[in-house]
Design an enzyme around this catalytic site. Structure first.
Site, PDB file in Angstrom:
ATOM      1  N   LEU A  72       1.074  -1.210  -0.053  1.00  0.00           N
ATOM      2  CA  LEU A  72       0.257   0.223  -0.005  1.00  0.00           C
ATOM      3  C   LEU A  72       0.827   1.745   0.088  1.00  0.00           C
ATOM      4  O   LEU A  72       1.812   1.054   0.556  1.00  0.00           O
ATOM      5  CB  LEU A  72      -0.861   0.024   1.246  1.00  0.00           C
ATOM      6  CG  LEU A  72      -1.788  -1.224   1.925  1.00  0.00           C
ATOM      7  CD1 LEU A  72      -2.323  -1.101   2.760  1.00  0.00           C
ATOM      8  CD2 LEU A  72      -2.708  -0.720  -0.058  1.00  0.00           C
ATOM      9  N   HIS A 108      -3.188   4.631  -2.557  1.00  0.00           N
ATOM     10  CA  HIS A 108      -4.483   2.798  -1.730  1.00  0.00           C
ATOM     11  C   HIS A 108      -5.577   4.283  -0.527  1.00  0.00           C
ATOM     12  O   HIS A 108      -6.240   4.059  -0.458  1.00  0.00           O
ATOM     13  CB  HIS A 108      -3.628   2.325  -0.894  1.00  0.00           C
ATOM     14  CG  HIS A 108      -3.980   1.437  -2.328  1.00  0.00           C
ATOM     15  ND1 HIS A 108      -1.794   0.888  -2.219  1.00  0.00           N
ATOM     16  CD2 HIS A 108      -4.219   0.528  -2.898  1.00  0.00           C
ATOM     17  CE1 HIS A 108      -1.506   0.903  -2.993  1.00  0.00           C
ATOM     18  NE2 HIS A 108      -2.613  -0.175  -4.177  1.00  0.00           N
ATOM     19  N   SER A 112       2.477   0.213  -6.532  1.00  0.00           N
ATOM     20  CA  SER A 112       2.926  -0.786  -5.846  1.00  0.00           C
ATOM     21  C   SER A 112       4.334  -1.398  -6.697  1.00  0.00           C
ATOM     22  O   SER A 112       5.196  -1.633  -6.087  1.00  0.00           O
ATOM     23  CB  SER A 112       2.423  -1.547  -6.069  1.00  0.00           C
ATOM     24  OG  SER A 112       0.603  -1.519  -4.880  1.00  0.00           O
TER      25      SER A 112
HETATM   26  P1  AMP Z   1      -3.841  -2.047  -6.617  1.00  0.00           P
HETATM   27  O1  AMP Z   1      -3.773  -2.594  -5.523  1.00  0.00           O
HETATM   28  O2  AMP Z   1      -3.064  -1.965  -7.388  1.00  0.00           O
HETATM   29  O3  AMP Z   1      -5.029  -2.907  -7.037  1.00  0.00           O
HETATM   30  O4  AMP Z   1      -4.702  -0.803  -6.622  1.00  0.00           O
HETATM   31  C1  AMP Z   1      -5.746  -0.974  -5.385  1.00  0.00           C
HETATM   32  C2  AMP Z   1      -6.312   0.472  -5.468  1.00  0.00           C
HETATM   33  O5  AMP Z   1      -6.050   1.692  -6.018  1.00  0.00           O
HETATM   34  C3  AMP Z   1      -7.279   0.579  -7.373  1.00  0.00           C
HETATM   35  O6  AMP Z   1      -8.505   1.162  -7.598  1.00  0.00           O
HETATM   36  C4  AMP Z   1      -6.329   1.404  -7.808  1.00  0.00           C
HETATM   37  O7  AMP Z   1      -6.829   2.072  -9.191  1.00  0.00           O
HETATM   38  C5  AMP Z   1      -6.333   2.299  -6.949  1.00  0.00           C
HETATM   39  N1  AMP Z   1      -4.712   3.153  -6.843  1.00  0.00           N
HETATM   40  C6  AMP Z   1      -4.126   3.044  -7.610  1.00  0.00           C
HETATM   41  N2  AMP Z   1      -3.424   3.873  -7.554  1.00  0.00           N
HETATM   42  C7  AMP Z   1      -3.999   4.605  -7.074  1.00  0.00           C
HETATM   43  C8  AMP Z   1      -3.200   6.129  -7.303  1.00  0.00           C
HETATM   44  N3  AMP Z   1      -1.663   7.079  -7.470  1.00  0.00           N
HETATM   45  N4  AMP Z   1      -3.505   6.985  -6.884  1.00  0.00           N
HETATM   46  C9  AMP Z   1      -5.268   6.630  -6.234  1.00  0.00           C
HETATM   47  N5  AMP Z   1      -5.709   5.358  -6.547  1.00  0.00           N
HETATM   48  C10 AMP Z   1      -4.211   4.437  -6.846  1.00  0.00           C
END
Ligand code: AMP
Length: 282
Positions: free
Chosen positions: A33, A37, A186
């Site tokens: 995270l 997130h 990430s």
């Molecule tokens: P992930 O853990 O990469 O699957 O992301 C989980 C959620 O966090 C998804 O809805 C992503 O679009 C969101 N997310 C990832 N990076 C960002 C960011 N830089 N800004 C806003 N939301 C994000």
């Protein structure tokens, strides 16, 4: 903060929360995270009474085995961050909990599967939709929070919510960026510090493109120029760089009036980065 590893337990636990008339907000993540997130968590805390976050690296959405194996895992640190952010419940299932048998489901999202992420990551959105629909069934949230960074994922989940009649509201949260403009991800953890600095070039290219498009530029010629710059000067390998209508994600050549997105995916070394810039033209 309640930590639950079993699907049956999460269903039973959240039934009680729902019975007490609390609105449930849900943020699905794959862990490792960062503040992006946490921006989703913050928004969920503002808009709902009880915030559930899932941490699960979903094997069925990886079309590249090495990307899956190298995906960062830092569950203890993640739990500390979520607790400090005031999350009420974290669901951390094992693969067996979510996939007691090999998944047989096949979604068909039409053209969304054949453009951009769909084109370069075959099967990816089938895996995303499968796991998110399972989470929606277990958690039954009133609101679910997704990042605009994954703009095509948002379009797929929207289509899935309509197709399967999930009774929830999707909330899309703007992309959180480093000071340099690099979208938080990430996967950024896997960049060397030189690559981390270099990666901000992506956002600069997106911003330059947006400004040139708003001045009446033709996307096809701008696209070629920026792709070449990213590759030759930036050391990236560009998979796609597209101008699309921000809601349908259909390709656009020139900007008239409406909401548009410039979307990019590029490798820096062996790390695949994606980003997009949404803007309005009048
Ligand atoms: P992930 O853990 O990469 O699957 O992301 C989980 C959620 O966090 C998804 O809805 C992503 O679009 C969101 N997310 C990832 N990076 C960002 C960011 N830089 N800004 C806003 N939301 C994000």
């Amino acid at each position: 903060m309640k930590i639950i590893r079993s699907a049956k337990e999460v269903v039973e636990y959240l039934q009680k929360i729902r019975a007490s008339k609390q609105l449930i907000g849900f943020v699905p993540t794959m862990g490792a995270l960062h503040d992006g997130h946490l921006a989703l968590v913050k928004r969920a805390k503002q808009e709902t009474d009880f915030v559930v976050v899932s941490v699960f690296v979903n094997p069925t959405q990886f079309n590249n085995a090495s990307d899956f194996e190298k995906y960062p895992n830092q569950i203890d640190k993640d739990l500390d961050l979520l607790s400090a952010a005031g999350v009420d419940c974290v669901f951390v299932p094992t693969v067996d909990q979510l996939y007691p048998q090999k998944s047989l489901l096949k979604f068909d999202f039409g053209y969304l599967e054949h453009i951009m992420e769909g084109k370069f990551r075959p099967g990816h959105f089938n895996g995303v939709a499968t796991v998110v629909s399972k989470f929606f069934n277990f958690v039954s949230p009133d609101k679910a929070y997704f990042g605009q960074k994954d703009i095509q994922q948002v379009a797929v989940i929207k289509a899935m919510v309509v197709a399967l009649s999930f009774q929830l509201e999707l909330v899309v949260v703007p992309t959180l960026r480093e000071e340099s403009g690099l979208a938080m991800s990430s996967r950024n953890q896997r960049l060397t510090s030189a690559q981390f600095d270099q990666a901000s070039v992506i956002y600069k290219a997106l911003t330059r493109l947006k400004n040139q498009l708003l001045e009446g530029g033709d996307f096809n010629s701008l696209q070629q120029k920026e792709s070449c710059e990213l590759e030759q000067k930036g050391g990236f390998k560009v998979e796609y760089l597209e101008l699309v209508d921000a809601s349908t994600l259909e390709n656009v050549a020139v900007v008239e009036s409406g909401e548009y997105a410039i979307c990019v995916a590029a490798y820096l070394g062996d790390v695949r980065l994606i980003d997009n810039l949404v803007f309005i033209a009048e």
